[in-house]
Scaffold this active site. Structure first.
Site, PDB file in Angstrom:
ATOM      1  N   ASN A  91       0.806  -1.217   0.000  1.00 28.83           N
ATOM      2  CA  ASN A  91       0.000   0.000   0.000  1.00 28.83           C
ATOM      3  C   ASN A  91       0.839   1.267   0.000  1.00 28.83           C
ATOM      4  OD1 ASN A  91      -2.463   1.725   0.701  1.00 28.83           O
ATOM      5  ND2 ASN A  91      -1.180   2.038   2.509  1.00 28.83           N
ATOM      6  N   TYR A 156       1.902   9.963 -11.335  1.00 26.54           N
ATOM      7  CA  TYR A 156       1.142   9.043 -10.487  1.00 26.54           C
ATOM      8  C   TYR A 156       0.403   8.013 -11.331  1.00 26.54           C
ATOM      9  CZ  TYR A 156      -2.293   7.386  -7.081  1.00 26.54           C
ATOM     10  OH  TYR A 156      -3.074   6.599  -6.271  1.00 26.54           O
ATOM     11  N   ALA A 157      -0.270   8.471 -12.384  1.00 31.02           N
ATOM     12  CA  ALA A 157      -1.021   7.547 -13.244  1.00 31.02           C
ATOM     13  C   ALA A 157      -0.102   6.516 -13.870  1.00 31.02           C
ATOM     14  CB  ALA A 157      -1.769   8.330 -14.323  1.00 31.02           C
ATOM     15  N   ALA A 158       1.070   6.965 -14.318  1.00 33.14           N
ATOM     16  CA  ALA A 158       2.021   6.028 -14.927  1.00 33.14           C
ATOM     17  C   ALA A 158       2.494   4.995 -13.911  1.00 33.14           C
ATOM     18  CB  ALA A 158       3.214   6.794 -15.501  1.00 33.14           C
ATOM     19  N   LYS A 160       0.871   3.858 -11.270  1.00 33.54           N
ATOM     20  CA  LYS A 160      -0.196   2.915 -10.942  1.00 33.54           C
ATOM     21  C   LYS A 160      -0.544   2.028 -12.143  1.00 33.54           C
ATOM     22  CE  LYS A 160      -0.638   4.035  -6.656  1.00 33.54           C
ATOM     23  NZ  LYS A 160      -0.304   3.091  -5.572  1.00 33.54           N
TER      24      LYS A 160
END
Length: 251
Positions: A91, A156-158, A160
């Site tokens: 996490n 961040y998107a990359a 995840k």
């Protein structure tokens, strides 16, 4: 009632928010829990006290988990204290709250996001997999951003999106060893990280775009984590379980 009595779980990023909710729920189901956290000593200790007051067993391990040595240290401490590791919940991560267009995104932010979210995941897997038994569980917390992208948050998107592909790859690789690997992909969650976008009327605008008209609580994420960690999910692997109130529908 799901029972994890006799199981040992590691939760990274476990001192607050989603990680704390996962640690608390896994412990309530009977698992012994090792919590890796970066720096929030007070919150980590408060959580540990809460778990032990309810009869649970907990280990706290402080430190950044973006290196192999740090992750190996967490796994080793867990095995020394509890004798085994059965469940790994990855996490730990960062979400820089200020949106930046890609041409304004500094390299140091990109590297920090990738080191925390991608390297930490990679090193965590390398450290724990040799010690997981048949029936072991790995669960990573990804994001809807990794599925649809997120303007202003390409880093961040990359990171995840990389996690989602990593989970699917490990699911195939570890399936013959009877180890399942899955991911929870939350949408908006009511944690400290979203204080800025929730300010003023931000939360109201966000909720208006969620079919269930509410933002998830950390407990809303922890429940599906508990399911994936349990024997009920023994034939589920490589799954990206969306927990977003219907805001992103991809199944």
């Amino acid at each position: 009632m799901i029972s994890l009595v006799g199981k040992v779980a590691i939760v990274t990023g476990g001192s607050r928010g989603i990680g704390a909710a996962c640690a608390r729920l896994l412990a309530s189901a009977g698992a012994k829990v090792a919590i890796g956290y970066r720096s929030r000593d007070e919150e980590a200790q408060r959580l540990a006290t809460e778990i032990t007051s309810l009869g649970g067993s907990v280990l706290l391990q402080r430190g950044s988990l973006d290196t192999l040595a740090a992750n190996e240290g967490l796994v080793q401490a867990t095995r020394e204290q509890f004798g085994q590791v059965d469940i790994f919940v990855g996490n730990a991560g960062v979400w820089p709250p200020n949106p930046l267009a890609i041409e304004a995104l500094p390299a140091d932010r990109w590297r920090h996001t990738m080191a925390t979210n991608v390297d930490g995941m990679y090193f965590g897997a390398q450290a724990v997999i040799p010690h997981l038994p048949a029936g072991g569980r790995m669960i990573f917390i990804s994001s809807t951003a990794g599925q649809r992208g997120e303007a202003g948050h390409a880093d961040y998107a990359a990171s995840k999106g990389a996690m989602i592909s990593f989970v699917k790859s490990l699911a195939v690789e570890l399936g013959p060893r009877d180890i399942t690997v899955n991911s929870i992909a939350p949408g908006w969650v009511d944690t400290e990280a979203v204080t800025i976008p929730f300010a003023d009327e931000g939360r109201t605008r966000i909720e208006a775009n969620i079919p269930l008209r509410r933002v998830a609580s950390p407990d809303d994420i922890a429940g599906p984590v508990l399911f994936l960690a349990s024997p009920l999910a023994r034939h589920v692997t490589g799954e990206i379980l969306n927990v977003n109130g219907g805001s992103v529908l991809c199944g």
